[in-house]
Structure formats: C-alpha cells, structure tokens
Scaffold this motif. Structure first.
Motif, PDB file in Angstrom:
ATOM      1  N   GLU A  37       0.831  -1.210   0.000  1.00 15.03           N
ATOM      2  CA  GLU A  37       0.000   0.000   0.000  1.00 15.03           C
ATOM      3  C   GLU A  37       0.865   1.259   0.000  1.00 15.03           C
ATOM      4  O   GLU A  37       0.604   2.199  -0.742  1.00 15.03           O
ATOM      5  N   PHE A  38       1.901   1.275   0.826  1.00 13.90           N
ATOM      6  CA  PHE A  38       2.768   2.445   0.932  1.00 13.90           C
ATOM      7  C   PHE A  38       3.551   2.657  -0.360  1.00 13.90           C
ATOM      8  O   PHE A  38       3.596   3.766  -0.894  1.00 13.90           O
ATOM      9  N   ALA A  39       4.151   1.606  -0.894  1.00 12.69           N
ATOM     10  CA  ALA A  39       4.951   1.724  -2.118  1.00 12.69           C
ATOM     11  C   ALA A  39       4.093   2.083  -3.327  1.00 12.69           C
ATOM     12  O   ALA A  39       4.559   2.764  -4.240  1.00 12.69           O
ATOM     13  N   SER A  40       2.847   1.630  -3.332  1.00  9.54           N
ATOM     14  CA  SER A  40       1.963   1.838  -4.488  1.00  9.54           C
ATOM     15  C   SER A  40       1.175   3.143  -4.439  1.00  9.54           C
ATOM     16  O   SER A  40       0.500   3.486  -5.408  1.00  9.54           O
ATOM     17  N   ASP A  41       1.248   3.856  -3.341  1.00 11.05           N
ATOM     18  CA  ASP A  41       0.520   5.119  -3.217  1.00 11.05           C
ATOM     19  C   ASP A  41       1.029   6.081  -4.293  1.00 11.05           C
ATOM     20  O   ASP A  41       2.225   6.381  -4.347  1.00 11.05           O
ATOM     21  N   PRO A  42       0.153   6.576  -5.165  1.00 11.94           N
ATOM     22  CA  PRO A  42       0.586   7.465  -6.252  1.00 11.94           C
ATOM     23  C   PRO A  42       1.306   8.725  -5.757  1.00 11.94           C
ATOM     24  O   PRO A  42       2.144   9.279  -6.469  1.00 11.94           O
ATOM     25  N   LEU A  47       7.307  13.997  -6.815  1.00 13.43           N
ATOM     26  CA  LEU A  47       8.357  14.857  -6.287  1.00 13.43           C
ATOM     27  C   LEU A  47       8.016  16.342  -6.266  1.00 13.43           C
ATOM     28  O   LEU A  47       8.716  17.123  -5.645  1.00 13.43           O
ATOM     29  N   GLY A  48       6.968  16.760  -6.910  1.00 14.20           N
ATOM     30  CA  GLY A  48       6.635  18.180  -6.963  1.00 14.20           C
ATOM     31  C   GLY A  48       6.274  18.743  -5.601  1.00 14.20           C
ATOM     32  O   GLY A  48       5.823  18.044  -4.705  1.00 14.20           O
ATOM     33  N   TYR A  49       6.481  20.037  -5.439  1.00 10.90           N
ATOM     34  CA  TYR A  49       6.203  20.666  -4.154  1.00 10.90           C
ATOM     35  C   TYR A  49       4.726  20.820  -3.862  1.00 10.90           C
ATOM     36  O   TYR A  49       4.342  21.176  -2.774  1.00 10.90           O
ATOM     37  N   GLY A  50       3.855  20.526  -4.819  1.00 11.70           N
ATOM     38  CA  GLY A  50       2.426  20.603  -4.578  1.00 11.70           C
ATOM     39  C   GLY A  50       1.874  19.357  -3.904  1.00 11.70           C
ATOM     40  O   GLY A  50       0.697  19.289  -3.585  1.00 11.70           O
ATOM     41  N   ASN A  51       2.720  18.357  -3.674  1.00 10.29           N
ATOM     42  CA  ASN A  51       2.255  17.100  -3.110  1.00 10.29           C
ATOM     43  C   ASN A  51       2.764  16.943  -1.681  1.00 10.29           C
ATOM     44  O   ASN A  51       3.956  16.755  -1.454  1.00 10.29           O
ATOM     45  N   SER A  52       1.860  16.983  -0.711  1.00  9.64           N
ATOM     46  CA  SER A  52       2.260  16.901   0.688  1.00  9.64           C
ATOM     47  C   SER A  52       2.413  15.467   1.184  1.00  9.64           C
ATOM     48  O   SER A  52       2.744  15.243   2.333  1.00  9.64           O
ATOM     49  N   ARG A  53       2.179  14.467   0.330  1.00 12.11           N
ATOM     50  CA  ARG A  53       2.313  13.061   0.734  1.00 12.11           C
ATOM     51  C   ARG A  53       3.507  12.368   0.067  1.00 12.11           C
ATOM     52  O   ARG A  53       3.637  11.161   0.119  1.00 12.11           O
ATOM     53  N   HIS A  84       5.088  19.774   3.495  1.00 15.36           N
ATOM     54  CA  HIS A  84       4.164  18.797   4.080  1.00 15.36           C
ATOM     55  C   HIS A  84       3.208  19.445   5.073  1.00 15.36           C
ATOM     56  O   HIS A  84       3.585  20.361   5.795  1.00 15.36           O
ATOM     57  N   ASP A  85       1.993  18.921   5.123  1.00 16.40           N
ATOM     58  CA  ASP A  85       1.041  19.389   6.120  1.00 16.40           C
ATOM     59  C   ASP A  85       0.958  18.425   7.304  1.00 16.40           C
ATOM     60  O   ASP A  85       0.245  18.678   8.272  1.00 16.40           O
ATOM     61  N   ALA A  86       1.690  17.307   7.239  1.00 14.70           N
ATOM     62  CA  ALA A  86       1.712  16.333   8.319  1.00 14.70           C
ATOM     63  C   ALA A  86       3.016  15.548   8.251  1.00 14.70           C
ATOM     64  O   ALA A  86       3.672  15.495   7.211  1.00 14.70           O
ATOM     65  N   GLY A  87       3.363  14.934   9.371  1.00 12.40           N
ATOM     66  CA  GLY A  87       4.528  14.069   9.412  1.00 12.40           C
ATOM     67  C   GLY A  87       4.149  12.649   9.039  1.00 12.40           C
ATOM     68  O   GLY A  87       2.996  12.356   8.716  1.00 12.40           O
ATOM     69  N   LEU A  88       5.120  11.763   9.092  1.00 15.38           N
ATOM     70  CA  LEU A  88       4.917  10.366   8.727  1.00 15.38           C
ATOM     71  C   LEU A  88       5.486   9.472   9.813  1.00 15.38           C
ATOM     72  O   LEU A  88       6.600   9.693  10.293  1.00 15.38           O
ATOM     73  N   ARG A  89       4.718   8.479  10.197  1.00 18.49           N
ATOM     74  CA  ARG A  89       5.172   7.458  11.143  1.00 18.49           C
ATOM     75  C   ARG A  89       5.145   6.122  10.404  1.00 18.49           C
ATOM     76  O   ARG A  89       4.123   5.741   9.832  1.00 18.49           O
ATOM     77  N   ILE A  90       6.278   5.415  10.415  1.00 17.08           N
ATOM     78  CA  ILE A  90       6.348   4.091   9.809  1.00 17.08           C
ATOM     79  C   ILE A  90       6.586   3.091  10.931  1.00 17.08           C
ATOM     80  O   ILE A  90       7.622   3.143  11.612  1.00 17.08           O
ATOM     81  N   ARG A 146       3.751  -0.364   8.290  1.00 16.96           N
ATOM     82  CA  ARG A 146       2.516   0.431   8.158  1.00 16.96           C
ATOM     83  C   ARG A 146       2.910   1.895   8.214  1.00 16.96           C
ATOM     84  O   ARG A 146       3.528   2.343   9.182  1.00 16.96           O
ATOM     85  N   ALA A 147       2.580   2.621   7.166  1.00 19.92           N
ATOM     86  CA  ALA A 147       2.902   4.051   7.093  1.00 19.92           C
ATOM     87  C   ALA A 147       1.630   4.852   7.366  1.00 19.92           C
ATOM     88  O   ALA A 147       0.596   4.629   6.761  1.00 19.92           O
ATOM     89  N   THR A 148       1.754   5.801   8.321  1.00 19.97           N
ATOM     90  CA  THR A 148       0.612   6.611   8.729  1.00 19.97           C
ATOM     91  C   THR A 148       1.004   8.080   8.693  1.00 19.97           C
ATOM     92  O   THR A 148       1.944   8.495   9.377  1.00 19.97           O
ATOM     93  N   TRP A 149       0.269   8.843   7.893  1.00 21.04           N
ATOM     94  CA  TRP A 149       0.486  10.286   7.860  1.00 21.04           C
ATOM     95  C   TRP A 149      -0.290  10.931   8.991  1.00 21.04           C
ATOM     96  O   TRP A 149      -1.427  10.579   9.263  1.00 21.04           O
ATOM     97  N   GLY A 150       0.334  11.880   9.666  1.00 24.34           N
ATOM     98  CA  GLY A 150      -0.296  12.585  10.775  1.00 24.34           C
ATOM     99  C   GLY A 150       0.776  13.165  11.665  1.00 24.34           C
ATOM    100  O   GLY A 150       1.893  13.434  11.227  1.00 24.34           O
ATOM    101  N   ASP A 151       0.475  13.321  12.944  1.00 27.31           N
ATOM    102  CA  ASP A 151       1.436  13.858  13.895  1.00 27.31           C
ATOM    103  C   ASP A 151       2.524  12.804  14.116  1.00 27.31           C
ATOM    104  O   ASP A 151       2.246  11.693  14.531  1.00 27.31           O
TER     105      ASP A 151
END
Length: 153
Positions: A37-42, A47-53, A84-90, A146-151
C-alpha cells in the motif's frame, strides 16, 4: 538501493524514482500488504512541491526500537515546513535487521532529510525498506510495515 537513484552529485542531490516505479508492477504482489500500500501510493514518489504526501524532504525526528524482542520498531519523520502538512510514522513488525550507515558529513544541515526510499520483497517473505537520507541511509528488514500520515512527534 537497487532501482531508486538518490545520490550526492556535484554539490547537490540527484533523485530519480522512475526505474523503481517501472519495476514495481513486477513485484508489487510479493510485498506484504502494508508495504504494498505504501509503495503503491501514487503520491509517494510525486516529487513536486504541490504534493504533501511525497516522502522527499521529510525530516527524521525519531527512531524507536523495542527492547523486548518483539520485533517492533518505529521511524518518525517530521513534516518539512515548506512542503508537508503532516509528518509520517512508519511502524515495522517482525524486524530482523536494522542499520544506519553514514555516508558523508554535510555540516550545514541541521537534520537528516529523506531523499527517497525503496521497498523490495525479501527472500523469505516480508520486505526490505531502504531510506536514503541527506547524510545517511537506513535499512530495515521486516515482516511488514505500516505508514501513517499525521502527527509524528
């Protein structure tokens, strides 16, 4: 990394996920569910700066390794304030290998930031997650992640 390019090149960083993205459909089904799921997330490699994920430019903020031999581990990444608007926890399960290798010293950077990462299937099931940072690389061999975007504090 086998397919992703993330290197220091003549005073700057050069990153290219395209070879990995071209190969991913060939082994995606051999990745554990969370890693797939994480690797396949579009957004993962957009790489553009408009993508916060996109993982590029996240700042390594924490490493938590279980001391009870449970095989659990967590990496935390703080958001880059400009992207980014959030951090990432793996969160990793069934960890059998963890290493940090320092390549060179970039003394003008206060924190290690993500250049790119790559997740590949492991021989006996599970996966290998390699993360290229500005000053090091992290390798985790595990059952799944498991990758989770948020705090991510």
């Amino acid at each position: 990394m086998k397919y992703v390019t993330a290197v220091w090149d003549d005073g700057g960083f050069y990153v290219d996920p395209r070879p990995y993205l071209a190969e991913l459909p060939k082994f995606r089904d051999r990745l554990p569910v969370g890693a797939r799921e994480f690797a396949s997330d579009p957004a993962h490699y957009a790489l553009g700066y408009g993508n916060s994920r996109c993982v590029k430019d996240l700042e390594l903020s924490g490493i938590h390794v279980a001391t009870d031999k449970s095989g659990k581990m967590t990496l935390e990444f703080a958001p880059n304030q400009w992207k980014h608007d959030a951090g990432l926890r793996i969160s990793y399960s069934g960890v059998t290998h963890f290493s940090i290798d320092y390549a060179h010293a970039i003394d003008w950077m206060l924190v290690d930031t993500v250049l790119l990462d790559e997740i590949l299937p492991d021989e006996g099931g599970g996966c290998v997650h390699e993360i290229a940072l500005t000053d090091a690389s992290i390798t985790v061999r595990c059952e799944d992640l498991r990758a989770t975007w948020g705090d991510a504090s």
